[in-house]
Structure formats: C-alpha cells, structure tokens
Scaffold this active site. Structure first.
Site, short mmCIF file in Angstrom:
data_model
loop_
_atom_site.label_atom_id
_atom_site.label_comp_id
_atom_site.label_asym_id
_atom_site.label_seq_id
_atom_site.Cartn_x
_atom_site.Cartn_y
_atom_site.Cartn_z
CB CYS A 53 -0.93 0.01 1.21
SG CYS A 53 -0.01 0.01 2.76
CB CYS A 91 -2.16 -2.73 9.07
SG CYS A 91 -3.25 -2.38 7.69
FE1 FES Z 1 -1.26 -0.61 4.35
FE2 FES Z 1 -2.62 -0.33 6.63
S1 FES Z 1 -3.44 -0.34 4.59
S2 FES Z 1 -0.48 -0.33 6.35
#
Ligand code: FES
Length: 173
Positions: free
Chosen positions: A36, A109
């Site tokens: 992400c 995460c």
């Molecule tokens: Fe990537 Fe939380 S969506 S660290």
C-alpha cells in the site's frame, strides 16, 4: 472491516501513545509496505534489569493507515519490559489482538509494525553490546520519515536510512 473493529481502531488512534521521534534511542528501524505504500519507523530504547537487556520504551512515526497507527501504538506498550528476543517473537496479530481479528486486507498493517520492530532490533543486534545510554552513545542519525519516503519514491539509490519493503503475504494467514 467490521464497525466494531473500526470503533476500536478509532478509539485507539484518538489517543495514541508513544508517537514521535525518540531522542537518544538505541535503535531505529523503518519499513515500507509494498502492498500500500505506507511507511512506519520505530525507535527503541533499552535498559538493563537484573543483568538482562530489556526494552525500556519505544515510539513510532507513521505515514500509514489508521490500523497501522493503532497497532503501532499498542505494540509500543506491549514490548515494554521485554527482551529483544521476546519482542522479536511477537507477531503483528499479537500486537493487534486488543483490536480483535483483522480482515485479510488489514493483516499487512500489523506486519508493517512487526517489520519496523524487526528492523530496529535487527540493527541493534548487529552491534552486540551491553545496554547503552544516550550519554555514551549517539542516537542513530537518520533522515526524517518524510525524507525517507520522498527518497524511496524518487530514487532507487535510497536515502541512507534502512528501509525494508515488505511484500504482501496474502496466503500466510
Ligand atoms: Fe497498508 Fe494499513 S493499509 S499499512
């Protein structure tokens, strides 16, 4: 993501603990998520208890999602008093346990937090030594998290800080 999980995350990040750069840290680690693009940096300070090196305190900075911030906040409390080995044995899911089960898309995460801690403790363990204080050892000099992020985005040459890109491991959990 369930509304209960969202509420717990919101409650945690409304009053996050141990946020920000730590003066006199003994170790620092930075990771980025290939999944992400979020980044997280963690600082760790040790102390000695009964001849053992334990984590006195930890702090973090994040360009991450709310979940990563909430988990990092929890993790910095959970690793207090643990030896580096004990802290390294903990996984992202353990740090996030208070929030409840994470949906698959949020598991990384917790892995980001785990990775930042590993990066910090790995750097520390590469220079085996007794517990040092800020008085006898200069704190790690690293660029700001923003600088690191910009450098990682703009240059493949890196910024001088150790940034580990974590791969998404969708089938591991
Ligand atoms: Fe990537 Fe939380 S969506 S660290």
């Amino acid at each position: 993501m369930s509304s209960e999980l969202q509420q717990k995350i919101r409650a945690t990040i409304q009053n996050p603990v141990n946020v920000g750069e730590m003066e006199g840290a003994d170790a620092v680690g930075t990771v980025g998520s290939a999944a992400c693009g979020e980044m997280l940096r963690m600082w760790v300070k040790f102390r000695e208890v009964d001849g053992r090196k334990v984590i006195d305190r930890a702090s973090f900075q994040s360009f991450g999602c709310e979940t990563a911030i909430a988990i990092a906040s929890l993790a910095t409390e959970l690793i207090k008093g643990k030896t580096p080995e004990q802290a390294l044995s903990m996984r992202g899911a353990e740090f996030a346990a208070e929030l409840g089960p994470l949906p698959p898309m949020k598991i990384h995460c917790g892995e980001l937090v785990e990775g930042a801690l590993r990066s910090a403790l790995g750097a520390e363990s590469s220079t085996p030594s007794a517990v040092s204080s800020s008085a006898d050892k200069a704190p790690p000099q690293v660029p700001s998290l923003m600088d690191s992020m910009n450098a990682a985005l703009n240059s493949s040459a890196g910024s001088g800080a150790k940034i580990v890109l974590l791969r998404q491991q969708a089938n591991e959990h």
